[in-house]
Design a protein around this motif. Structure first.
Motif, PDB file in Angstrom:
ATOM      1  N   ARG A 143      28.141  31.666   4.149  1.00 32.23           N
ATOM      2  CA  ARG A 143      28.308  32.555   5.295  1.00 32.23           C
ATOM      3  C   ARG A 143      26.921  33.059   5.699  1.00 32.23           C
ATOM      4  NH1 ARG A 143      32.510  37.671   5.769  1.00 32.23           N
ATOM      5  NH2 ARG A 143      33.022  37.186   7.931  1.00 32.23           N
ATOM      6  N   VAL A 144      26.604  32.967   6.978  1.00 32.38           N
ATOM      7  CA  VAL A 144      25.263  33.362   7.418  1.00 32.38           C
ATOM      8  C   VAL A 144      25.339  34.253   8.658  1.00 32.38           C
ATOM      9  CG1 VAL A 144      24.050  31.335   6.506  1.00 32.38           C
ATOM     10  CG2 VAL A 144      25.010  31.261   8.832  1.00 32.38           C
ATOM     11  N   ILE A 145      24.313  35.072   8.823  1.00 31.70           N
ATOM     12  CA  ILE A 145      24.089  35.801  10.073  1.00 31.70           C
ATOM     13  C   ILE A 145      22.842  35.207  10.701  1.00 31.70           C
ATOM     14  CG2 ILE A 145      23.561  38.031  11.134  1.00 31.70           C
ATOM     15  CD1 ILE A 145      25.026  39.380   8.806  1.00 31.70           C
ATOM     16  N   ALA A 146      22.932  34.938  12.004  1.00 33.17           N
ATOM     17  CA  ALA A 146      21.780  34.386  12.712  1.00 33.17           C
ATOM     18  C   ALA A 146      20.749  35.480  12.948  1.00 33.17           C
ATOM     19  CB  ALA A 146      22.230  33.783  14.038  1.00 33.17           C
ATOM     20  N   SER A 147      19.475  35.110  12.846  1.00 31.28           N
ATOM     21  CA  SER A 147      18.373  36.039  13.088  1.00 31.28           C
ATOM     22  C   SER A 147      17.635  35.583  14.337  1.00 31.28           C
ATOM     23  CB  SER A 147      17.428  36.030  11.883  1.00 31.28           C
ATOM     24  OG  SER A 147      16.271  36.783  12.169  1.00 31.28           O
ATOM     25  N   PHE A 148      17.523  36.477  15.344  1.00 27.88           N
ATOM     26  CA  PHE A 148      16.952  36.004  16.601  1.00 27.88           C
ATOM     27  C   PHE A 148      15.436  35.904  16.572  1.00 27.88           C
ATOM     28  CE2 PHE A 148      17.136  40.572  17.744  1.00 27.88           C
ATOM     29  CZ  PHE A 148      15.872  40.764  18.261  1.00 27.88           C
ATOM     30  N   THR A 149      14.769  36.455  15.550  1.00 28.74           N
ATOM     31  CA  THR A 149      13.435  35.944  15.247  1.00 28.74           C
ATOM     32  C   THR A 149      13.554  35.259  13.901  1.00 28.74           C
ATOM     33  OG1 THR A 149      12.767  38.042  14.255  1.00 28.74           O
ATOM     34  CG2 THR A 149      12.091  37.686  16.498  1.00 28.74           C
ATOM     35  N   PRO A 150      13.011  34.057  13.787  1.00 29.20           N
ATOM     36  CA  PRO A 150      13.106  33.382  12.501  1.00 29.20           C
ATOM     37  C   PRO A 150      12.279  34.134  11.462  1.00 29.20           C
ATOM     38  CG  PRO A 150      11.664  32.175  13.998  1.00 29.20           C
ATOM     39  CD  PRO A 150      12.263  33.290  14.790  1.00 29.20           C
ATOM     40  N   ALA A 151      12.555  33.887  10.219  1.00 32.70           N
ATOM     41  CA  ALA A 151      11.717  34.441   9.148  1.00 32.70           C
ATOM     42  C   ALA A 151      11.259  33.243   8.332  1.00 32.70           C
ATOM     43  CB  ALA A 151      12.514  35.438   8.309  1.00 32.70           C
ATOM     44  N   CYS A 152      10.125  32.648   8.773  1.00 33.78           N
ATOM     45  CA  CYS A 152       9.697  31.373   8.163  1.00 33.78           C
ATOM     46  C   CYS A 152       9.231  31.578   6.732  1.00 33.78           C
ATOM     47  CB  CYS A 152       8.620  30.709   9.013  1.00 33.78           C
ATOM     48  SG  CYS A 152       6.956  31.408   8.811  1.00 33.78           S
ATOM     49  N   GLY A 153       8.743  32.796   6.445  1.00 35.27           N
ATOM     50  CA  GLY A 153       8.361  33.108   5.067  1.00 35.27           C
ATOM     51  C   GLY A 153       6.943  32.705   4.698  1.00 35.27           C
ATOM     52  N   THR A 154       6.258  31.973   5.586  1.00 34.22           N
ATOM     53  CA  THR A 154       4.920  31.498   5.209  1.00 34.22           C
ATOM     54  C   THR A 154       3.831  31.856   6.212  1.00 34.22           C
ATOM     55  OG1 THR A 154       5.395  29.363   6.247  1.00 34.22           O
ATOM     56  CG2 THR A 154       5.796  29.534   3.881  1.00 34.22           C
TER      57      THR A 154
ATOM     58  N   ARG B 260      18.480  21.141  22.105  1.00 32.20           N
ATOM     59  CA  ARG B 260      19.610  21.227  21.177  1.00 32.20           C
ATOM     60  C   ARG B 260      20.902  20.609  21.691  1.00 32.20           C
ATOM     61  NH1 ARG B 260      17.868  21.738  16.101  1.00 32.20           N
ATOM     62  NH2 ARG B 260      16.720  23.665  15.710  1.00 32.20           N
ATOM     63  N   ALA B 261      21.014  20.412  23.022  1.00 29.68           N
ATOM     64  CA  ALA B 261      22.277  19.882  23.528  1.00 29.68           C
ATOM     65  C   ALA B 261      22.043  19.058  24.790  1.00 29.68           C
ATOM     66  CB  ALA B 261      23.240  21.025  23.824  1.00 29.68           C
ATOM     67  N   LYS B 262      22.852  17.994  24.935  1.00 27.63           N
ATOM     68  CA  LYS B 262      22.803  17.141  26.123  1.00 27.63           C
ATOM     69  C   LYS B 262      24.012  17.463  26.984  1.00 27.63           C
ATOM     70  CE  LYS B 262      22.110  12.281  27.281  1.00 27.63           C
ATOM     71  NZ  LYS B 262      22.072  10.924  26.734  1.00 27.63           N
ATOM     72  N   ARG B 263      23.764  17.757  28.254  1.00 24.24           N
ATOM     73  CA  ARG B 263      24.852  18.130  29.158  1.00 24.24           C
ATOM     74  C   ARG B 263      25.461  16.886  29.819  1.00 24.24           C
ATOM     75  NH1 ARG B 263      22.639  21.905  33.380  1.00 24.24           N
ATOM     76  NH2 ARG B 263      24.785  22.656  33.614  1.00 24.24           N
ATOM     77  N   GLY B 264      26.574  17.086  30.488  1.00 27.00           N
ATOM     78  CA  GLY B 264      27.271  15.983  31.151  1.00 27.00           C
ATOM     79  C   GLY B 264      26.409  15.282  32.191  1.00 27.00           C
ATOM     80  N   ASP B 265      25.516  16.048  32.844  1.00 29.50           N
ATOM     81  CA  ASP B 265      24.668  15.439  33.874  1.00 29.50           C
ATOM     82  C   ASP B 265      23.405  14.812  33.281  1.00 29.50           C
ATOM     83  OD1 ASP B 265      23.085  17.574  33.148  1.00 29.50           O
ATOM     84  OD2 ASP B 265      23.063  18.539  35.109  1.00 29.50           O
ATOM     85  N   GLY B 266      23.315  14.783  31.959  1.00 31.10           N
ATOM     86  CA  GLY B 266      22.174  14.153  31.288  1.00 31.10           C
ATOM     87  C   GLY B 266      21.026  15.096  30.998  1.00 31.10           C
ATOM     88  N   SER B 267      21.045  16.311  31.591  1.00 30.62           N
ATOM     89  CA  SER B 267      19.945  17.248  31.326  1.00 30.62           C
ATOM     90  C   SER B 267      20.045  17.783  29.895  1.00 30.62           C
ATOM     91  CB  SER B 267      19.954  18.394  32.341  1.00 30.62           C
ATOM     92  OG  SER B 267      21.130  19.156  32.228  1.00 30.62           O
ATOM     93  N   ILE B 268      18.889  18.219  29.386  1.00 32.38           N
ATOM     94  CA  ILE B 268      18.814  18.652  27.987  1.00 32.38           C
ATOM     95  C   ILE B 268      18.644  20.167  27.938  1.00 32.38           C
ATOM     96  CG2 ILE B 268      17.516  18.454  25.836  1.00 32.38           C
ATOM     97  CD1 ILE B 268      18.888  15.846  26.631  1.00 32.38           C
ATOM     98  N   SER B 269      19.454  20.820  27.124  1.00 35.37           N
ATOM     99  CA  SER B 269      19.405  22.278  27.018  1.00 35.37           C
ATOM    100  C   SER B 269      18.748  22.707  25.720  1.00 35.37           C
ATOM    101  CB  SER B 269      20.835  22.845  27.086  1.00 35.37           C
ATOM    102  OG  SER B 269      20.805  24.247  26.968  1.00 35.37           O
ATOM    103  N   SER B 270      17.907  23.758  25.835  1.00 32.45           N
ATOM    104  CA  SER B 270      17.408  24.420  24.632  1.00 32.45           C
ATOM    105  C   SER B 270      18.298  25.645  24.387  1.00 32.45           C
ATOM    106  CB  SER B 270      15.937  24.812  24.811  1.00 32.45           C
ATOM    107  OG  SER B 270      15.790  25.570  25.990  1.00 32.45           O
ATOM    108  N   THR B 271      17.855  26.531  23.495  1.00 32.78           N
ATOM    109  CA  THR B 271      18.697  27.686  23.149  1.00 32.78           C
ATOM    110  C   THR B 271      17.850  28.950  23.157  1.00 32.78           C
ATOM    111  OG1 THR B 271      18.274  27.290  20.800  1.00 32.78           O
ATOM    112  CG2 THR B 271      20.315  26.371  21.718  1.00 32.78           C
ATOM    113  N   PHE B 272      18.447  30.047  23.593  1.00 35.15           N
ATOM    114  CA  PHE B 272      17.761  31.340  23.635  1.00 35.15           C
ATOM    115  C   PHE B 272      17.410  31.761  22.206  1.00 35.15           C
ATOM    116  CE2 PHE B 272      18.347  36.113  24.716  1.00 35.15           C
ATOM    117  CZ  PHE B 272      16.984  36.250  24.963  1.00 35.15           C
ATOM    118  N   THR B 273      16.162  32.040  21.976  1.00 33.66           N
ATOM    119  CA  THR B 273      15.604  32.464  20.678  1.00 33.66           C
ATOM    120  C   THR B 273      15.856  31.452  19.552  1.00 33.66           C
ATOM    121  OG1 THR B 273      17.517  33.738  19.841  1.00 33.66           O
ATOM    122  CG2 THR B 273      15.975  34.906  21.289  1.00 33.66           C
ATOM    123  N   GLY B 274      16.117  30.193  19.936  1.00 32.36           N
ATOM    124  CA  GLY B 274      16.379  29.191  18.903  1.00 32.36           C
ATOM    125  C   GLY B 274      17.769  29.290  18.304  1.00 32.36           C
ATOM    126  N   LEU B 275      18.663  30.059  18.940  1.00 38.07           N
ATOM    127  CA  LEU B 275      20.013  30.229  18.399  1.00 38.07           C
ATOM    128  C   LEU B 275      21.065  29.623  19.340  1.00 38.07           C
ATOM    129  CD1 LEU B 275      19.825  33.865  16.957  1.00 38.07           C
ATOM    130  CD2 LEU B 275      19.577  31.707  15.736  1.00 38.07           C
TER     131      LEU B 275
END
Ligand SMILES: [Zn+2]
Ligand SMILES: [Zn+2]
Length: 358
Positions: free
Chosen positions: A80-91, A114-129
């Motif tokens: 079970r995880v909670i998403a963090s909107f800033t990553p914590a890379c640790g290094t 992160r995702a390919k849409r029906g029209d072929g365009s590619i979507s990223s994600t807000f804050t990597g989430l």
């Protein structure tokens, strides 16, 4: 998978079926259990934070890991995880200063396709989430494993609003017992600041909001005094409640330059003003120069409640499980992904503290 996608400024999110891109070696695939609808997503829609479309929005969520890449360490299927909107890379430099809320990977992860849409365009994600989806693929640094039986709708809120607000009180301001506090803006994050102040033992907690629902909720969550800015200058009202001095700690939880100036005005001489709300990227704040020197007030920025997510998420869960932090009452509405645009309307109308997609 289905996702709610930002397709252009001031346009409704497009809710559609998309094809997930294959996960990378350091990625985890998470089945999203719940996602809060936060004001920062609305700021993206309005263009206050310039973000190129298409982007899957949502940055406050929880879920269960379905798949891990070969280079993932310390996480496994079923966690079970909670998403963090800033990553914590640790290094990186900041993570090594115990400032993972400033992790240098923050922007990079938001650019990953992160995702390919029906029209072929590619979507990223807000804050990597991109929590406005039923499944999300994220870097392992963007999730924190937690142990809890709390419902998803409560864990989701830890991902942004609860951590930001409670963290602002406990980590950024370090409120001391018996002190006086004012909170400008009593949405989800503001309510969490109020609760954080209560947990820290503040003596007087003044909630400032024009919306009656929010003032009433604030009272239930620990506010001792309520100020309606519609009834006159809120700085004067706060000063009148504090012997003319102002409060020890004033929090701005909206993100407007004028309320930042008000928070500064509400802080007493030698007091502290904390900017928790997210101002527009192009905004400027103007403060009285002489007072900045002579009143010796501290003005603190605060991103993500100065939280160290790998430490603080589980601490917050402990506060909820023992009844000292009430997150259940912050959930005003449980909705489906299809209702997300209406949730933004309800947010702007001041009808809700938090809508949660479940
Ligand atoms: Zn948020
Ligand atoms: Zn880092």
């Amino acid at each position: 998978m289905r996702a709610a996608i930002f397709v252009g400024q001031d346009q409704p999110l497009s809710i559609e079926d998309v094809e997930a891109m294959p996960p990378g070696p350091s990625d985890v695939v998470v089945t999203v259990g719940a996602s809060g609808v936060c004001h920062s997503d609305l700021s993206v829609i309005h263009g206050y934070v310039p973000l190129p479309p298409p982007t899957i929005l949502g940055h406050e969520g929880t879920g269960v890991i379905e798949e891990v890449g070969p280079e993932v360490v310390g996480l496994k299927k079923g966690d079970r995880v909670i998403a963090s909107f800033t990553p914590a890379c640790g290094t990186c430099f900041w993570c090594l200063q115990d400032q993972s809320n400033l992790c240098e990977q923050s922007f990079a992860y938001g650019m990953i396709p992160r995702a390919k849409r029906g029209d072929g365009s590619i979507s990223s994600t807000f804050t990597g989430l991109g929590t406005f989806s039923d499944v999300m693929t994220v870097n392992q640094a963007s999730v924190v494993k937690v142990e809890s039986d709390l419902p998803d709708e409560q864990l989701a809120l830890i991902g942004c609003g609860v951590t930001t607000g409670v963290g602002a009180a406990l980590n950024t301001a370090r409120i001391t017992p018996g002190s006086s506090v004012a909170v400008i803006g009593c949405g989800g994050v503001g309510q969490a600041v109020i609760q954080g102040a209560r947990i820290a033992g503040a003596g007087r907690i003044i909630a400032v909001d024009p919306v009656e629902l929010k003032r009433k909720t604030a009272e239930q969550q620990g506010a001792t005094d309520l100020v309606d800015p519609g009834q006159g200058d809120s700085v004067s009202q706060v000063q009148a409640l504090t012997g003319g001095r102002g409060v020890d700690y004033a929090f701005e939880v909206i993100g407007l330059p004028e309320t930042v100036v008000q928070a500064y005005g509400m802080a007493r001489r030698g007091g502290t003003a904390v900017v928790v709300g997210m101002p527009r990227m192009d905004s400027q704040v103007t403060l009285p120069g002489f007072q900045l020197f002579y009143d010796e007030k501290k003005l603190l920025g605060c991103v993500y409640g100065s939280a160290q997510v790998k430490r603080d998420f589980q601490r917050l869960i402990g506060l909820i499980e023992t009844g000292r932090l009430d997150v259940g009452s912050m959930v005003s509405a449980r909705i489906g992904l299809d209702d997300v645009n209406d949730a933004f309307r309800a947010m702007e109308a001041g009808e809700v503290i938090r809508s949660v997609i479940v």
